[in-house]
Design an enzyme around this catalytic site. Structure first.
Site, PDB file in Angstrom:
ATOM      1  N   ASP A 212      29.176  69.116 -25.439  1.00  0.00           N
ATOM      2  CA  ASP A 212      29.546  69.977 -26.575  1.00  0.00           C
ATOM      3  C   ASP A 212      30.404  68.926 -27.555  1.00  0.00           C
ATOM      4  OD1 ASP A 212      30.463  71.528 -28.472  1.00  0.00           O
ATOM      5  OD2 ASP A 212      31.692  72.847 -27.094  1.00  0.00           O
ATOM      6  N   SER A 213      29.785  68.642 -28.637  1.00  0.00           N
ATOM      7  CA  SER A 213      30.493  67.590 -29.386  1.00  0.00           C
ATOM      8  C   SER A 213      31.607  68.243 -30.459  1.00  0.00           C
ATOM      9  CB  SER A 213      29.403  66.725 -30.053  1.00  0.00           C
ATOM     10  OG  SER A 213      28.735  67.424 -30.898  1.00  0.00           O
ATOM     11  N   SER A 214      31.889  69.356 -30.215  1.00  0.00           N
ATOM     12  CA  SER A 214      32.652  69.923 -31.227  1.00  0.00           C
ATOM     13  C   SER A 214      34.166  69.368 -31.119  1.00  0.00           C
ATOM     14  CB  SER A 214      32.972  71.579 -30.825  1.00  0.00           C
ATOM     15  OG  SER A 214      31.710  72.240 -30.720  1.00  0.00           O
ATOM     16  N   SER A 217      33.854  64.999 -34.225  1.00  0.00           N
ATOM     17  CA  SER A 217      33.377  64.667 -35.546  1.00  0.00           C
ATOM     18  C   SER A 217      31.708  64.156 -35.428  1.00  0.00           C
ATOM     19  CB  SER A 217      34.212  63.395 -36.022  1.00  0.00           C
ATOM     20  OG  SER A 217      35.253  63.888 -36.424  1.00  0.00           O
ATOM     21  N   SER A 218      30.970  65.088 -34.592  1.00  0.00           N
ATOM     22  CA  SER A 218      29.705  64.863 -34.590  1.00  0.00           C
ATOM     23  C   SER A 218      28.833  64.980 -35.881  1.00  0.00           C
ATOM     24  CB  SER A 218      28.915  65.792 -33.626  1.00  0.00           C
ATOM     25  OG  SER A 218      29.378  67.114 -34.257  1.00  0.00           O
ATOM     26  N   ASP A 263      37.707  60.689 -40.029  1.00  0.00           N
ATOM     27  CA  ASP A 263      36.381  60.763 -39.211  1.00  0.00           C
ATOM     28  C   ASP A 263      35.481  59.531 -39.537  1.00  0.00           C
ATOM     29  OD1 ASP A 263      37.674  63.043 -38.272  1.00  0.00           O
ATOM     30  OD2 ASP A 263      36.287  64.311 -39.232  1.00  0.00           O
TER      31      ASP A 263
END
Length: 500
Positions: A212-214, A217-218, A263
């Site tokens: 889960d890349s939350s 900065s996906s 980011d």
């Protein structure tokens, strides 16, 4: 730190084989953009005020394998069904897509199930087809957008034309298909700087499996990946500094976020093992290596570290949450008040334009909420500078304490985070070997990060996973268990791996 394991040759070869099959081209023609996720140890929530920040990229992120299409057509497929699309949860069956069919590709021993998204460039126009909602009956809803010189930024208040579609509520689908919107945003940004895109790509975009890349900065990683691939396909030479600005246009103008440049700067500028420092006011940056400590710790320093990513299971789309933009406005209002009382009302109202001595002399004139925002900015700026010295000297205990203090200020003064994230943050601080921790990203969802003694990383990860499951069993049930707490390393920034 050892050899960084991402991306592996197996991952790269799988994607190359898939793209070669899709495009009917040689594997040797396939190029790959590596666009990693980032963490921000110090410098939380101050980049939009021109503050000083620190960051590094990790050995996980986005891969975009592609070949130039030789025509205006662009076709990109999303490999991972674990991709979160603007907060739309996986179990709802929503996926960003391109094209209007569901197909399987057999790449070596790996069978990939893809949803496709196609978009084409004709005379400066971009047509994007997005299909979503693969339901149990395998019925596909999709919408098609026409993006040309009349494509509008978020600030215009105008709606981009939907050319075609077979789904109900198509305009809503556009908002929910986040990664497709970043593709359009990349074209918007490049065209806004006068670049003529004459050639598209055929490719596959993939995220790190199960993560889960939350908060990592996906979205910026995806935006950078699209920029680098389109620039490569069209022989456009762009510096990292220029790509930072292009990704800012995607975020600020096209999507309407008021975030800063932390980011994309971290993703484009970082190098393995280094702490990236950036002054967001002057745009100057430098890379700082820790000393080579060898086997013997010196001056209280430990010999090595790892990075823990602890997922909360909480998902919420940043673009639909008013909290982020509201806090940016509150920081600007604090700056306006301080500049006005110091006799500089004409100066741009960001806190980096307020001298620290002016803040100390006049901070009592701020109402309590604005005072907390300003206190976070000035104290965080100071923590960044102290952190650079601690990192350069290898004093990871001191560096970790500054990270923990940053997390506390984010909670108390910036007032972000929520109950699950704060619980996770506090658990990390109790875990064996943890130097320091804080939650990542904007603080309203996603994960916490921690720096930990490398020798105790596995023990710490097990402790965090067990303790968090006691407090938030429902949220833990939404997390892919093998990715609930991950042990990561520093990695290189975004780059293009050219054809073989």
């Amino acid at each position: 730190m050892g050899q960084v394991s991402w991306p592996s040759e197996t991952e790269l070869n799988d994607l190359r084989n898939v793209v070669a099959g899709m495009a009917e081209r040689s594997v040797k023609d396939v190029r790959v953009v590596v666009s990693p996720y980032r963490i921000c140890p110090l410098g939380a929530h101050i980049d939009h005020q021109g503050g000083a920040v620190s960051a590094m990229t990790i050995n996980m992120g986005i891969l975009l394998a592609f070949v130039p299409s030789g025509s205006p057509e662009v076709c990109c497929s999303f490999v991972s069904k674990s991709v979160e699309c603007c907060g739309v949860e996986e179990e709802e069956g929503w996926y960003c897509a391109l094209h209007s069919s569901k197909e399987k590709y057999d790449s070596g021993n790996t069978e990939h199930l893809f949803s496709h998204l196609n978009f084409s460039l004709w005379d400066g126009s971009l047509i994007i087809g997005i299909e979503v909602n693969l339901n149990e009956a395998n019925e596909i809803s999709y919408v098609v957008y026409l993006v040309d010189d009349t494509q509008y930024s978020k600030a215009s208040g105008k709606t981009n034309t939907i050319v075609n579609g077979n789904g109900n509520g198509s305009s809503q689908l556009e908002e929910e298909c986040c990664w497709g919107r970043y593709a359009k945003g990349a074209v918007y940004a490049l065209q806004s700087k006068g670049n003529l895109l004459h050639q598209g790509i055929t490719g596959v975009i993939s995220d790190s499996t199960g993560l889960d890349s939350s908060g990592l900065s996906s979205s910026a990683a995806v935006g950078v990946a699209y920029l680098l691939s389109l620039e490569s396909a069209n022989d456009i030479s762009v510096s990292p500094a220029e790509n930072i600005e292009l990704d800012r246009l995607i975020e600020n103008e096209y999507l309407g976020l008021n975030n800063g440049i932390l980011d994309q700067s971290a993703i484009l500028l970082s190098r393995e093992g280094c702490l990236t420092f950036m002054d967001c006011k002057t745009k100057e940056h430098k890379l700082i290596n820790p000393p080579n400590l060898g086997e013997n710790p010196i001056n209280g320093a430990r010999k090595s570290y790892k990075i823990l990513l602890a997922c909360s299971g909480l998902k919420l789309a940043l673009t639909t949450d008013s909290g982020y933009n509201r806090r940016v406005s509150e920081c600007r209002e604090a700056a306006r008040v301080l500049l006005e009382v110091s006799g500089k009302p004409e100066v741009d109202a960001v806190l980096s334009n307020v001298e620290h001595k002016v803040y100390e002399a006049h901070k009592e004139k701020l109402e309590p909420l604005l005072a907390r925002r300003a206190e976070h900015y000035f104290s965080e700026n100071m923590r960044v500078m102290k952190g650079l010295d601690a990192w350069a000297s290898g004093r990871f205990d001191e560096f970790g304490k500054l990270i923990t203090d940053s997390g506390q200020s984010s909670i108390q003064n910036y007032e972000c985070g929520c109950k699950p994230l704060i619980e996770l943050y506090e658990i990390l601080l109790r875990a064996p070997g943890v130097y320091g921790a804080r939650f990542s990203g904007a603080g309203f969802r996603g994960c916490c990060i921690a720096f930990v003694d490398a020798d105790l990383a596995s023990e710490a990860a097990s402790f965090v996973k067990e303790e968090y499951s006691k407090l938030e069993p429902e949220l833990v049930g939404k997390i892919t268990q093998q990715a609930a707490v991950l042990i990561c390393e520093s990695g290189d920034g975004a780059r293009l791996i050219r054809a073989m």
